[in-house]
Scaffold this motif. Structure first.
Motif, short mmCIF file in Angstrom:
data_model
loop_
_atom_site.label_atom_id
_atom_site.label_comp_id
_atom_site.label_asym_id
_atom_site.label_seq_id
_atom_site.Cartn_x
_atom_site.Cartn_y
_atom_site.Cartn_z
N ILE A 10 -1.52 33.15 -45.95
CA ILE A 10 -2.19 31.92 -45.52
C ILE A 10 -2.57 31.07 -46.73
O ILE A 10 -2.38 29.84 -46.74
CB ILE A 10 -3.42 32.26 -44.67
CG1 ILE A 10 -2.98 32.81 -43.30
CG2 ILE A 10 -4.33 31.05 -44.48
CD1 ILE A 10 -4.10 33.37 -42.47
N MET A 13 0.60 29.48 -48.23
CA MET A 13 1.12 28.38 -47.42
C MET A 13 0.18 27.19 -47.39
O MET A 13 0.62 26.04 -47.41
CB MET A 13 1.37 28.88 -45.97
CG MET A 13 2.44 29.94 -45.85
SD MET A 13 4.06 29.30 -46.31
CE MET A 13 5.07 30.76 -46.02
N GLY A 14 -1.11 27.47 -47.31
CA GLY A 14 -2.07 26.38 -47.14
C GLY A 14 -2.56 25.75 -48.42
O GLY A 14 -3.08 24.63 -48.39
N THR A 53 -7.47 26.46 -44.57
CA THR A 53 -7.62 27.80 -45.17
C THR A 53 -9.03 28.36 -45.05
O THR A 53 -9.26 29.51 -45.45
CB THR A 53 -7.24 27.75 -46.67
OG1 THR A 53 -8.02 26.76 -47.33
CG2 THR A 53 -5.76 27.46 -46.83
N THR A 106 0.67 26.77 -41.78
CA THR A 106 -0.60 27.50 -41.89
C THR A 106 -1.36 27.46 -40.57
O THR A 106 -1.95 28.45 -40.15
CB THR A 106 -1.46 26.91 -43.01
OG1 THR A 106 -0.69 26.86 -44.22
CG2 THR A 106 -2.70 27.76 -43.24
N ARG A 110 -2.32 30.75 -38.26
CA ARG A 110 -3.71 31.01 -37.92
C ARG A 110 -3.98 30.84 -36.42
O ARG A 110 -5.05 30.44 -35.99
CB ARG A 110 -4.64 30.12 -38.74
CG ARG A 110 -4.51 30.36 -40.25
CD ARG A 110 -5.66 29.78 -41.02
NE ARG A 110 -6.90 30.48 -40.73
CZ ARG A 110 -8.09 30.12 -41.22
NH1 ARG A 110 -8.18 29.07 -42.04
NH2 ARG A 110 -9.17 30.79 -40.92
#
Length: 338
Positions: A10, A13-14, A53, A106, A110
């Motif tokens: 995460i 990616m974020g 994030t 992201t 999530r």
């Protein structure tokens, strides 16, 4: 374990990937008609990096943050599209395509997959329309949106894998808890059986030794009878057959009182009910000089938990009957009805 595995992904990616696209965009600001809308879009991108994030402790993203990200990415696309050059492929001046795709990936990872697809759908329509307005070929326009669409598809698949892992981990934890509880029950049963065997040996060995040698007098024969009654009380009386009760029951039998203790409940009594029932039963046993004392724990679910009946032949008019009842749910203590 799932969170421990997915958290670095995460963050990559974020944070890492959108940041790298911002750097590429900064190095290509000279291709734009004006840098300011792009710089504003970069500021929005940085804010969205924080939104997608946080918080760091949970893989799930709130719906509010997901909606903010979708709206922010749409605004980023409009701002950058407004200053892209016309008639030529923008290259890394269109840095926002990669940044938007990673922000929405992201969001998908999530657990907000629906909003991630909504965001990438809005981006695809806006970006392809902008490409046509900037006189790019349909192939170039599609090239700018196909990769983000593929990334969201991959993120969707990865998120589903994580979801299945969540289910498997929960099932494994449930099985582990059930196994631990079963092992604990078996161990407790084994300890109880060992304790029972030890107590039984301690209680019966002297008497059995006398029986084996054949040296039994009248007192020994009486002790054998009392011991047999005590063992019967422990088997049939269970919850009521505590050591103090067994001691009082033996003393009562030695005075000629017939004692019967039964447990039809086969489950523990509430503490207050048990304490009251045992106190009343011991009192009845200690008072009895003849006749009989009968105590019974009734099946679970009835209002009456324990009944005690005592009859003394010396005072036939003073028959003693008592009911110990459970209080309604939420109340403390026990109710005693004579």
């Amino acid at each position: 374990m799932n969170n421990a595995i997915s958290r670095p992904l995460i963050l990559a990616m974020g944070l890492a990937f959108p940041a790298s696209h911002i750097v590429l965009g900064i190095f290509n600001l000279d291709m734009l008609l004006s840098p300011w809308p792009a710089l504003l879009a970069m500021g929005i991108c940085v804010a969205l990096m924080v939104v997608v994030t946080m918080p760091a402790s949970d893989r799930g993203l709130s719906r509010r943050n997901a909606v903010i990200t979708v709206a922010g990415t749409a605004l980023m696309d409009v701002l950058v599209q407004s200053v892209l050059p016309t008639g030529i492929h923008p290259g890394y001046a269109a840095w926002h395509c990669g940044a938007i795709q990673m922000l929405l990936v992201t969001v998908a990872l999530r657990k907000q997959i629906g909003l991630a697809w909504l965001g990438i759908g809005i981006f695809s329509v806006l970006d392809f329309s902008g490409s046509m307005l900037h006189r790019l070929s349909p192939v170039d326009g599609l090239a700018l949106v196909v990769t983000p669409l593929m990334w969201i598809g991959i993120a969707h698949a990865v998120s589903r894998v994580f979801g299945r892992c969540d289910v498997l981990v929960r099932n494994y934890e449930d099985q582990e808890k059930r196994s631990a509880a079963r092992i604990a029950r078996e161990h407790a049963r084994w300890l109880s059986q060992n304790d029972w065997v030890t107590e039984l040996e301690h209680a019966t060995k002297p008497t059995l030794t006398k029986v084996a040698t054949g040296n039994l007098d009248a007192s020994d024969r009486a002790d054998c009878g009392y011991l047999q009654d005590e063992l019967r009380d422990q088997v049939r009386g269970r919850v009521l057959a505590t050591p103090p009760v067994l001691k009082s029951a033996r003393a009562a039998r030695e005075r000629g009182v017939a004692v019967e203790i039964f447990d039809d409940r086969e489950a523990a009594l509430p503490d207050a009910v048990q304490q009251e029932a045992l106190a009343q039963l011991i009192g009845a046993l200690d008072r009895a000089e003849s006749g009989f004392v009968k105590a019974r724990a009734l099946p679970r679910g009835q209002e009456i938990a324990v009944t005690i009946l005592a009859y003394d032949e010396n005072t036939p008019d003073d028959e003693f009957y008592l009911e110990v009842r459970e209080q309604p749910e939420g109340a403390d203590g026990a109710r005693v009805v004579h």
